[in-house]
Write a protein that holds these residues in place. Structure first.
Motif, PDB file in Angstrom:
ATOM      1  N   PRO A 101      -1.451  10.265  11.225  1.00  0.00           N
ATOM      2  CA  PRO A 101      -0.934  10.002   9.882  1.00  0.00           C
ATOM      3  C   PRO A 101       0.267  10.875   9.573  1.00  0.00           C
ATOM      4  O   PRO A 101       0.353  12.027   9.974  1.00  0.00           O
ATOM      5  N   SER A 102       1.186  10.317   8.826  1.00  0.00           N
ATOM      6  CA  SER A 102       2.379  11.056   8.413  1.00  0.00           C
ATOM      7  C   SER A 102       2.038  11.994   7.280  1.00  0.00           C
ATOM      8  O   SER A 102       1.246  11.681   6.418  1.00  0.00           O
TER       9      SER A 102
ATOM     10  N   LEU B 123       0.847  -1.204   0.000  1.00  0.00           N
ATOM     11  CA  LEU B 123       0.000   0.000   0.000  1.00  0.00           C
ATOM     12  C   LEU B 123       0.872   1.240   0.000  1.00  0.00           C
ATOM     13  O   LEU B 123       1.942   1.259   0.572  1.00  0.00           O
ATOM     14  N   GLY B 124       0.391   2.299  -0.635  1.00  0.00           N
ATOM     15  CA  GLY B 124       1.099   3.562  -0.560  1.00  0.00           C
ATOM     16  C   GLY B 124       1.073   4.078   0.860  1.00  0.00           C
ATOM     17  O   GLY B 124       0.156   3.778   1.633  1.00  0.00           O
ATOM     18  N   ILE B 125       2.073   4.866   1.229  1.00  0.00           N
ATOM     19  CA  ILE B 125       2.172   5.381   2.594  1.00  0.00           C
ATOM     20  C   ILE B 125       0.919   6.152   2.975  1.00  0.00           C
ATOM     21  O   ILE B 125       0.348   5.976   4.057  1.00  0.00           O
ATOM     22  N   LYS B 126       0.455   7.028   2.080  1.00  0.00           N
ATOM     23  CA  LYS B 126      -0.682   7.874   2.427  1.00  0.00           C
ATOM     24  C   LYS B 126      -1.941   7.026   2.624  1.00  0.00           C
ATOM     25  O   LYS B 126      -2.690   7.197   3.569  1.00  0.00           O
ATOM     26  N   ARG B 127      -2.149   6.070   1.686  1.00  0.00           N
ATOM     27  CA  ARG B 127      -3.336   5.235   1.823  1.00  0.00           C
ATOM     28  C   ARG B 127      -3.251   4.403   3.095  1.00  0.00           C
ATOM     29  O   ARG B 127      -4.234   4.203   3.790  1.00  0.00           O
ATOM     30  N   LEU B 128      -2.071   3.912   3.397  1.00  0.00           N
ATOM     31  CA  LEU B 128      -1.886   3.102   4.600  1.00  0.00           C
ATOM     32  C   LEU B 128      -2.241   3.892   5.858  1.00  0.00           C
ATOM     33  O   LEU B 128      -2.863   3.365   6.776  1.00  0.00           O
ATOM     34  N   THR B 129      -1.856   5.164   5.900  1.00  0.00           N
ATOM     35  CA  THR B 129      -2.176   5.967   7.082  1.00  0.00           C
ATOM     36  C   THR B 129      -3.678   6.133   7.233  1.00  0.00           C
ATOM     37  O   THR B 129      -4.205   6.115   8.339  1.00  0.00           O
ATOM     38  N   HIS B 130      -4.367   6.291   6.108  1.00  0.00           N
ATOM     39  CA  HIS B 130      -5.829   6.422   6.190  1.00  0.00           C
ATOM     40  C   HIS B 130      -6.468   5.132   6.699  1.00  0.00           C
ATOM     41  O   HIS B 130      -7.402   5.159   7.495  1.00  0.00           O
ATOM     42  N   VAL B 131      -5.932   3.999   6.230  1.00  0.00           N
ATOM     43  CA  VAL B 131      -6.463   2.706   6.677  1.00  0.00           C
ATOM     44  C   VAL B 131      -6.307   2.559   8.178  1.00  0.00           C
ATOM     45  O   VAL B 131      -7.237   2.191   8.900  1.00  0.00           O
TER      46      VAL B 131
ATOM     47  N   THR C  56      -3.582  16.294   5.252  1.00  0.00           N
ATOM     48  CA  THR C  56      -3.258  15.911   3.873  1.00  0.00           C
ATOM     49  C   THR C  56      -2.971  17.141   3.028  1.00  0.00           C
ATOM     50  O   THR C  56      -2.033  17.170   2.224  1.00  0.00           O
ATOM     51  N   LEU C  57      -3.769  18.174   3.210  1.00  0.00           N
ATOM     52  CA  LEU C  57      -3.585  19.424   2.470  1.00  0.00           C
ATOM     53  C   LEU C  57      -2.215  20.025   2.777  1.00  0.00           C
ATOM     54  O   LEU C  57      -1.501  20.479   1.883  1.00  0.00           O
ATOM     55  N   LEU C  58      -1.853  20.001   4.042  1.00  0.00           N
ATOM     56  CA  LEU C  58      -0.549  20.521   4.458  1.00  0.00           C
ATOM     57  C   LEU C  58       0.586  19.781   3.749  1.00  0.00           C
ATOM     58  O   LEU C  58       1.501  20.381   3.195  1.00  0.00           O
ATOM     59  N   GLY C  59       0.497  18.445   3.750  1.00  0.00           N
ATOM     60  CA  GLY C  59       1.546  17.650   3.149  1.00  0.00           C
ATOM     61  C   GLY C  59       1.711  17.902   1.662  1.00  0.00           C
ATOM     62  O   GLY C  59       2.821  17.821   1.130  1.00  0.00           O
ATOM     63  N   ASP C  60       0.614  18.238   0.979  1.00  0.00           N
ATOM     64  CA  ASP C  60       0.695  18.431  -0.468  1.00  0.00           C
ATOM     65  C   ASP C  60       1.083  19.840  -0.877  1.00  0.00           C
ATOM     66  O   ASP C  60       1.556  20.034  -1.997  1.00  0.00           O
TER      67      ASP C  60
ATOM     68  N   GLY D   4      26.405  12.746   9.370  1.00  0.00           N
ATOM     69  CA  GLY D   4      25.095  12.305   9.807  1.00  0.00           C
ATOM     70  C   GLY D   4      24.084  12.407   8.703  1.00  0.00           C
ATOM     71  O   GLY D   4      24.403  12.603   7.550  1.00  0.00           O
ATOM     72  N   VAL D   5      22.808  12.272   9.062  1.00  0.00           N
ATOM     73  CA  VAL D   5      21.735  12.271   8.081  1.00  0.00           C
ATOM     74  C   VAL D   5      20.664  13.260   8.492  1.00  0.00           C
ATOM     75  O   VAL D   5      20.224  13.277   9.628  1.00  0.00           O
ATOM     76  N   ALA D   6      20.262  14.095   7.579  1.00  0.00           N
ATOM     77  CA  ALA D   6      19.121  14.974   7.795  1.00  0.00           C
ATOM     78  C   ALA D   6      17.975  14.414   6.986  1.00  0.00           C
ATOM     79  O   ALA D   6      18.184  13.800   5.943  1.00  0.00           O
ATOM     80  N   PHE D   7      16.742  14.610   7.444  1.00  0.00           N
ATOM     81  CA  PHE D   7      15.607  13.994   6.788  1.00  0.00           C
ATOM     82  C   PHE D   7      14.876  15.004   5.924  1.00  0.00           C
ATOM     83  O   PHE D   7      14.523  16.090   6.371  1.00  0.00           O
ATOM     84  N   LEU D   8      14.630  14.632   4.681  1.00  0.00           N
ATOM     85  CA  LEU D   8      14.018  15.522   3.720  1.00  0.00           C
ATOM     86  C   LEU D   8      12.763  14.880   3.164  1.00  0.00           C
ATOM     87  O   LEU D   8      12.731  13.681   2.912  1.00  0.00           O
ATOM     88  N   PRO D   9      11.696  15.661   2.925  1.00  0.00           N
ATOM     89  CA  PRO D   9      10.486  15.082   2.331  1.00  0.00           C
ATOM     90  C   PRO D   9      10.781  14.557   0.939  1.00  0.00           C
ATOM     91  O   PRO D   9      11.490  15.183   0.167  1.00  0.00           O
ATOM     92  N   ARG D  10      10.253  13.406   0.635  1.00  0.00           N
ATOM     93  CA  ARG D  10      10.393  12.833  -0.689  1.00  0.00           C
ATOM     94  C   ARG D  10       9.245  13.313  -1.561  1.00  0.00           C
ATOM     95  O   ARG D  10       8.104  13.374  -1.114  1.00  0.00           O
ATOM     96  N   ALA D  11       9.561  13.650  -2.789  1.00  0.00           N
ATOM     97  CA  ALA D  11       8.517  14.114  -3.704  1.00  0.00           C
ATOM     98  C   ALA D  11       7.478  13.030  -3.889  1.00  0.00           C
ATOM     99  O   ALA D  11       7.794  11.865  -4.070  1.00  0.00           O
ATOM    100  N   ASN D  12       6.212  13.404  -3.839  1.00  0.00           N
ATOM    101  CA  ASN D  12       5.116  12.465  -3.996  1.00  0.00           C
ATOM    102  C   ASN D  12       4.755  12.403  -5.468  1.00  0.00           C
ATOM    103  O   ASN D  12       4.177  13.327  -6.017  1.00  0.00           O
ATOM    104  N   ASN D  13       5.097  11.292  -6.114  1.00  0.00           N
ATOM    105  CA  ASN D  13       4.936  11.211  -7.551  1.00  0.00           C
ATOM    106  C   ASN D  13       3.561  10.723  -7.973  1.00  0.00           C
ATOM    107  O   ASN D  13       3.227  10.737  -9.151  1.00  0.00           O
TER     108      ASN D  13
END
Length: 586
Positions: free
Chosen positions: A53-54, A1-9, A167-171, A66-75
């Motif tokens: 939900p994320s 499942l996609g991450i977004k759909r999984l969070t809704h489930v 969801t609106l915020l994330g997009d 080290g590692v910094a965390f960056l949002p991945r583009a939602n394709n």
């Protein structure tokens, strides 16, 4: 499942598991599988609530330390529902941005009615696929008001609208920061007013203003350094190292003289002495247990004809040179030797052997003195003085390899002083969390009980640790950014052959340790390249730096002193124990 759909489930599952009792919402027990899914999603964002939900999936960006965390583009296209503004709306009011300390920003986004409705419809459609409502089959199209009423009855009033805002915020946040302001977000954006509060006045189809706080990837601001072409030239600092080892220089010079030694045949009947050379035939045997009787013959590789032997201490296996002193051409000597313990052939290492050695030729060797003539023979244009200087530099360069780390620490500290970078708190938190977990692991490896370790793992202790670790984390981050920037500016690239060689070595090590199945070359290659590039940058900086080297003699380990201190400590403990026992008895 996609991450977004999984969070809704999962959100639907959790809301449907809620029960009403005594006017309070009680969360029903959640299966281990659902809990694992929630925690897995939580790891995508260290700052997110584990049961909310994320906003976005995240990717990592290497910083060297080290590692910094960056949002991945939602394709994807959100299952066909676009939350993007129309061209008319996009041409109107855009987001506004205010810079905050520590590379954070506050962004105000006015989302149009089309986006709020699309977000709301998408959340409803996703939830409708999993929710069970009397009168509707599972997966059927359910009117939003029915879903909202059902969720409100189960204690989830406004949850649907809060999720639509999330969801609106994330997009919208990523396009706003990247496209409008040219910034790279790090971690998860946070609404200054919680989504649950905004949901009370949220109306699908009506515009809404979202005020969001987010960390962003910082920019380097180099300081002006007077008298330097570039700010990272002439870095000032100091470090300590041991003086040049004079004995190494003497050995190197002697080895060079030995290579240019000349030989002249000895007069007949002259005995071999230290420094002479000879050619011999050698026939070897293993020594019997008594050490003087010949046993089975040695392998051909251990014997030989026309072998050149130069008489001198420490050149060959113990006993060979000593057995040839005083020999003359034509003599055959029985020589008793002991093979070195570190011999590659382990069947012979450390064993005793006997050789019949026949002297075929003998020569006097002359070792030249270091003169200008000798230096010119080594290389045209050299003098005795310049030869010694070059040799001194070579020996020093070899010695200095032991002090590369302390030298680089001095360079790193100086580099951090000529640049300004606001380090995002997200990155500090992530790095502190990794270091904190590593510290707990080390406690466990050192024998601390799990129960004691658990007592240390508290939010309060982590905050204290973060405050302590923050200066080092910030300096490491600054240096990492600076080395990346310098590599780009100076065109410093790691040769592909060097990377391949290092990868090959690491793979062989993994195979030898039985971990070849866990060897991820693609992931390791980037780390190897980053590490090698950083080394190359520091070598470049060392060449253009102005570092002071303090030569100090290394402290020698004194076993007698350590034994004395240990004995004194034991005597004090015994005396204290005796005193305590005396007090108890009285």
């Amino acid at each position: 499942l996609g991450i977004k759909r999984l969070t809704h489930v999962i959100l639907g599952c959790l809301l449907l598991s809620a029960k009403k009792g005594n006017n309070k919402t009680i969360m029903a027990p959640v299966s281990k599988f659902a809990l694992a899914l929630c925690l897995a999603l939580a790891t995508l964002s260290p700052h997110a609530n584990a049961f909310s939900p994320s906003h976005k999936a995240v990717t990592s960006r290497s910083t060297g330390n080290g590692v910094a965390f960056l949002p991945r583009a939602n394709n994807n296209n959100n299952n066909g529902v676009s939350l993007l503004m129309s061209s008319d709306e996009a041409s109107g009011e855009k987001s506004t941005l205010v810079r905050l300390p520590n590379s954070a920003v506050e962004v105000t986004i006015r989302a149009p009615g089309s986006a709020t409705k699309a977000s709301y419809d998408m959340v409803c459609n996703e939830l409708a696929k999993n929710i069970e409502i009397p009168g509707f089959r599972k997966g059927a199209r359910i009117p939003p008001n029915v879903i909202e009423s059902t969720m409100a009855a189960k204690g989830g009033k406004n949850a649907l609208r809060a999720q639509a805002i999330t969801t609106l915020l994330g997009d919208l946040i990523e396009p706003s920061l990247k496209d409008e302001h040219g910034l790279e977000p790090i971690g998860q954006p946070e609404l200054t007013v919680p989504a649950e509060e905004l949901a009370k006045s949220f109306i699908p189809g009506e515009p809404i203003e979202l005020v969001i706080k987010c960390d962003v990837w910082p920019d380097i601001q180099w300081k002006e350094v007077e008298g330097q072409e570039k700010p990272y030239y002439g870095l000032k600092g100091s470090y300590k190292r041991a003086p040049v080892d004079q004995s190494k220089f003497d050995r190197a010079l002697n080895d060079l003289r030995e290579r240019y030694a000349t030989q002249e045949p000895m007069e007949e009947g002259t005995e071999l002495k230290d420094g002479d050379a000879c050619k011999v035939n050698m026939v070897g045997y293993m020594a019997a247990p008594d050490g003087v009787t010949k046993a089975e013959p040695l392998p051909d590789a251990a014997s030989g004809d026309n072998v050149e032997v130069i008489l001198g201490e420490g050149r060959y296996m113990e006993g060979l040179v000593e057995g040839l002193y005083g020999a003359k051409v034509g003599d055959t000597r029985t020589v008793y030797v002991t093979f070195p313990n570190k011999l590659r052939d382990k069947t012979l290492a450390g064993k005793k052997a006997i050789f019949d050695v026949t002297v075929l030729e003998a020569s006097n060797r002359s070792i030249p003195e270091v003169t200008d003539e000798f230096a010119a023979n080594v290389r045209a244009g050299l003098t005795a003085e310049s030869l010694k200087e070059e040799l001194q530099k070579a020996v020093d360069a070899e010695d200095s390899k032991k002090y590369v780390n302390v030298r680089n620490e001095a360079l790193a500290s100086a580099l951090a002083q000529v640049m300004d970078v606001d380090v995002p708190d997200t990155l500090v938190t992530n790095q502190a969390r990794e270091k904190y977990a590593l510290m707990m692991t080390e406690f466990r490896d050192n024998g601390m009980a799990d129960d004691e370790i658990k007592k240390l793992i508290t939010p309060e202790n982590f905050v204290k640790y973060k405050d302590i670790a923050k200066p080092d984390i910030e300096e490491d981050f600054k240096v990492s950014m600076a080395t990346d920037e310098i590599a780009n500016m100076e065109g410093i690239e790691v040769p592909a052959a060097d990377i391949d060689e290092q990868i090959k070595s690491l793979r062989e090590q993994a195979v030898s340790e039985g971990q070849d199945g866990e060897f991820d070359e693609q992931a390791i290659r980037g780390k190897v390249e980053s590490t090698l590039q950083r080394r190359m940058v520091f070598e470049f900086l060392a060449q253009v730096a102005d570092l002071d080297i303090e030569y100090v003699e290394e402290e020698q380990f004194d076993p007698a002193l350590m034994e004395k201190l240990a004995q004194e400590s034991l005597e004090r403990e015994e005396a204290e124990a005796a005193a305590a026992a005396s007090e108890e008895s009285s």
